[in-house]
Design an enzyme around this catalytic site. Structure first.
Site, PDB file in Angstrom:
ATOM      1  CB  CYS A 153      -0.998  -0.018   1.151  1.00 44.49           C
ATOM      2  SG  CYS A 153      -0.317  -0.282   2.770  1.00 44.49           S
ATOM      3  CB  VAL A 157      -0.018   5.815  -0.329  1.00 43.64           C
ATOM      4  CG1 VAL A 157      -0.074   7.255   0.163  1.00 43.64           C
ATOM      5  CG2 VAL A 157      -1.114   4.998   0.329  1.00 43.64           C
TER       6      VAL A 157
HETATM    7  S1  SF4 Z   1       1.247  -2.425   5.048  1.00 46.03           S
HETATM    8 FE1  SF4 Z   1      -0.407  -2.475   3.508  1.00 46.03          FE
HETATM    9  S2  SF4 Z   1       0.292  -3.907   1.928  1.00 46.03           S
HETATM   10 FE2  SF4 Z   1       1.615  -4.195   3.723  1.00 46.03          FE
HETATM   11  S3  SF4 Z   1       0.676  -5.927   4.803  1.00 46.03           S
HETATM   12 FE3  SF4 Z   1      -0.148  -4.034   5.697  1.00 46.03          FE
HETATM   13  S4  SF4 Z   1      -2.051  -3.608   4.551  1.00 46.03           S
HETATM   14 FE4  SF4 Z   1      -0.874  -5.113   3.383  1.00 46.03          FE
END
Ligand code: SF4
Length: 512
Positions: A153, A157
Site C-alpha cells: 500500500c 499511496v
Molecule cells: S502495510 Fe499495507 S500492503 Fe503491507 S501488509 Fe499491511 S495492509 Fe498489506
C-alpha cells in the site's frame, strides 16, 4: 521448583504450578490496577446480550477480527501457481515477511517472495531505483523464469507507476528486454486478498496475451482462485479432468509449489503452469473460473479477448460438482465417464447413510465469498441450516446472490447473510442465535472458546492443525471428506455429552 530433567514442563503445565499461580496473583493484585472480577463478569455477560449485539452490528468505523487479508497476499499466492516464478512485491519489506510467514504457517512449506525494500527516502523520491536494483538482484540471485510484480500500500499511496518503472529497469539492463515481468497494482485499501489474486492473474494473462491475435482451439482454461486447499483440490480437479479426457490448462496451479518433498533438496520452484501454456491459453475455447468472486476482472479481460467464460462458486458438494462437470462436458464434447458417476453415487449413498445425524443441524459459516457460498449450499444438501453466512470481503451483490441461493431450499428459510461483517460480529451472532457447528478457519478457535460453539476448520488459514490442505474439498471425493469431517465432529460431541458413567452414559452407544 517444579522443573526436573526427567519431566520437563513447557508453558502450558508450568504456569499452573503453585509458585507461578501465586506470583501471577500477586502481580495482578499489586500492579495491574484491574477493575475487579465482578465487573469483568458483568461485562462478559453483557457482551452476550441482544442489546450488545445491536450496538455491535451498528459499528461503522471500527473493525474487530476481520476474516480477510490485503490484496498483495492474493498476488503472492497467484504468482506461486506459475512455473519458476518469483513474486516481487514493490514497496516496504515488512509486508513480504508477513505474506511469506502467513502462507508458510498454513502450508507448513517454504514460501519464496522478494521485496524492493522501499524506505522513507523512496516515499519522497519514488521507488524507481528500488525497482531497477531489485529486479536485477532477483534475476541474478534466484534465477526465475518470470518475475511477477505487485505492490504494497505504501507504493500505491505515493503513486509509483509499475509499467514505466519496469520498462526503465529493462532499459537499464536489470533483466533482458524479452524477460517476462508481468505486473499488477494491488492496493491494500481496496477489496481483499481475493482481488489481489484477480489483479495478478489478469496481469499475467495480459503479459502474454496483449496485442496477440487469437485462433480458437478446443482446450479449456481453468482458474482455480485463491485457495488454501489448492494442493488437494487442484490434484483432484486434474484427476477428474484426466478421467474425462479433457484438453485443459490450469492457469495458476500451486499444488506442487506448496507441497515439495523432503528428499535432501530444497526446491525454490516446483510445478506450476508452464509459461508457454499460459501464452497458448489465449487460443482456448473457453475459460472457467472456479471462484467467481476471485476473478471478475480476469474473466472480463478473457471475454474481451473473445473467449467464452463461465464462473462457479468453489465446486464442493453434489450440485456444485455436477454443474462444473456438465459445463466441462458441454464445452469439450467429452462425456462424464461411468467411474465419475459411481463416485457421485457413493457420495449420495454416504449422505443417505448419515442423514439422521445431519438433518436440522444449525451452522455458522465464514470465509471468502465463494467458499461460504459452497459450504452453505452443501449444508442445505445435507438437510442442515446455514443460519449465519458471513464474509468480511463479501459485497452487496454477493449478499443478494447468497439470499437467492438460500431461497432455493426450505432449509435456507431462517438463514442470514452478513456481508462486510467481522468475527466480532460473528461472536455476538453465536451468543444470541446459537448454532450447532461453526465452520471457518483457525481464527474461529477464539469464537469456540468464547461461545462454546464447536469449530470445524475448513478454509484458509488453518494454522493450528496440520496437513488438511493436502486433501481435497472439491468434487465428489472432496464432498465425502467434508461430510466425514462434519460427522466426526458431531459424533465426538455426542460421545462427550454421554460419557459420564452412571449419569449420561445410557446413551453412550457403540453403534451410531
Ligand atoms: S502495510 Fe499495507 S500492503 Fe503491507 S501488509 Fe499491511 S495492509 Fe498489506
Amino acid at each position: 521448583m517444579p522443573q526436573s530433567a526427567d519431566n520437563v514442563l513447557d508453558h502450558a503445565p508450568l504456569f499452573r504450578e503453585p509458585e507461578y499461580k501465586e506470583m501471577l496473583a500477586a502481580k495482578k493484585a499489586l500492579f495491574e490496577c484491574g477493575v475487579g472480577d465482578e465487573k469483568i463478569a458483568e461485562q462478559t455477560e453483557y457482551a452476550k446480550s441482544w442489546e450488545y449485539r445491536e450496538k455491535n452490528l451498528s459499528r461503522e468505523a471500527l473493525v474487530v477480527n476481520p476474516a480477510k487479508a490485503c490484496q498483495p497476499l492474493g498476488a503472492v499466492f497467484a504468482s506461486a501457481g506459475f512455473e519458476k516464478t518469483m513474486s516481487f512485491v514493490h514497496g516496504s519489506q515488512g509486508c513480504v515477511a508477513y505474506y511469506r510467514s502467513h502462507l508458510s504457517r498454513h502450508f507448513k512449506e517454504p514460501c519464496s517472495a522478494v521485496s524492493s525494500s522501499m524506505t522513507e527516502d523512496a516515499a519522497v523520491f519514488g521507488g524507481l531505483n528500488n525497482m531497477v536494483d531489485g529486479l536485477a538482484n532477483t534475476y541474478s540471485l534466484y534465477a526465475p523464469k518470470m518475475v511477477a510484480v505487485s505492490t504494497t500500500c505504501m507504493a500505491e499511496v505515493i503513486g509509483d507507476d509499475l509499467q514505466s518503472f519496469i520498462q526503465t529497469a529493462k532499459d537499464k539492463g536489470s533483466v533482458p528486454q524479452e524477460f517476462d515481468v508481468p505486473f499488477a497494482h494491488t492496493p491494500a485499501f481496496v477489496g481483499s486478498h481475493v482481488d489481489g489474486y484477480d489483479n495478478m492473474v489478469k496481469g499475467i494473462l495480459e503479459n502474454f496475451w496483449k496485442d496477440k491475435e487469437r485462433s480458437e482451439g478446443a482446450s479449456i482454461n481453468i482458474i482455480p482462485g485463491f485457495d488454501g486447499y489448492c494442493v488437494g483440490n487442484n490434484r483432484e480437479l486434474k484427476r477428474l479432468l484426466d478421467m474425462m479426457g479433457v484438453d485443459y490448462t490450469i492457469l495458476g496451479d500451486a499444488s506442487d509449489q506448496f507441497d515439495t518433498p523432503s528428499d535432501g533438496e530444497f526446491r525454490m520452484y516446483d510445478g506450476g503452469t508452464k509459461l508457454e501454456d499460459v501464452a497458448a491459453g489465449l487460443n482456448a475455447k473457453a475459460t472457467l473460473s472456479l471462484q467467481h468472486w476471485n476473478t471478475r476482472k480476469t474473466l472480463e479481460y478473457v471475454a474481451e479477448k473473445g473467449q467464452e467464460t463461465a464462473s462457479f462458486h468453489y465446486p464442493m458438494g453434489i450440485r456444485a460438482t455436477d454443474e462444473l462437470l456438465m459445463k466441462v462436458s458441454a464445452l469439450s464434447g467429452k462425456a462424464i465417464p461411468e467411474a465419475i458417476r459411481m463416485e457421485r453415487g457413493r457420495l449420495v449413498d454416504a449422505m443417505a447413510d448419515s442423514q439422521a445425524y445431519l438433518h436440522g443441524k444449525k451452522y455458522a459459516v465464514y470465509g471468502d465469498p465463494d467458499f461460504v457460498h459452497a459450504m452453505a449450499r452443501f449444508i442445505l444438501e445435507t438437510g442442515g441450516e446455514p443460519i449465519h453466512c458471513l464474509a468480511t470481503n463479501g459485497s452487496k451483490a454477493w449478499e443478494e446472490e447468497m439470499k437467492a441461493m438460500l431461497e432455493t431450499s426450505p432449509f435456507g428459510k431462517n438463514c442470514h447473510v452478513w456481508a462486510g461483517k467481522d468475527l466480532w460480529h460473528m461472536r455476538s451472532l453465536l451468543f444470541t442465535e446459537k448454532v450447532d457447528l461453526l465452520i471457518g478457519n483457525s481464527y474461529g478457535k477464539y469464537l469456540e472458546r468464547d461461545t462454546g460453539t464447536p469449530l470445524l476448520r475448513m478454509t484458509f488459514p488453518v494454522f493450528d492443525r496440520h496437513h488438511h490442505h493436502r486433501f481435497p474439498l472439491w468434487g465428489y471425493q472432496g464432498g465425502l471428506r467434508v461430510l466425514t469431517a462434519m460427522l466426526d465432529k458431531f459424533f465426538d460431541i455426542y460421545d462427550d455429552d454421554t460419557i459420564i458413567p452412571g449419569e449420561t452414559d445410557y446413551s453412550y452407544d457403540l453403534t451410531r
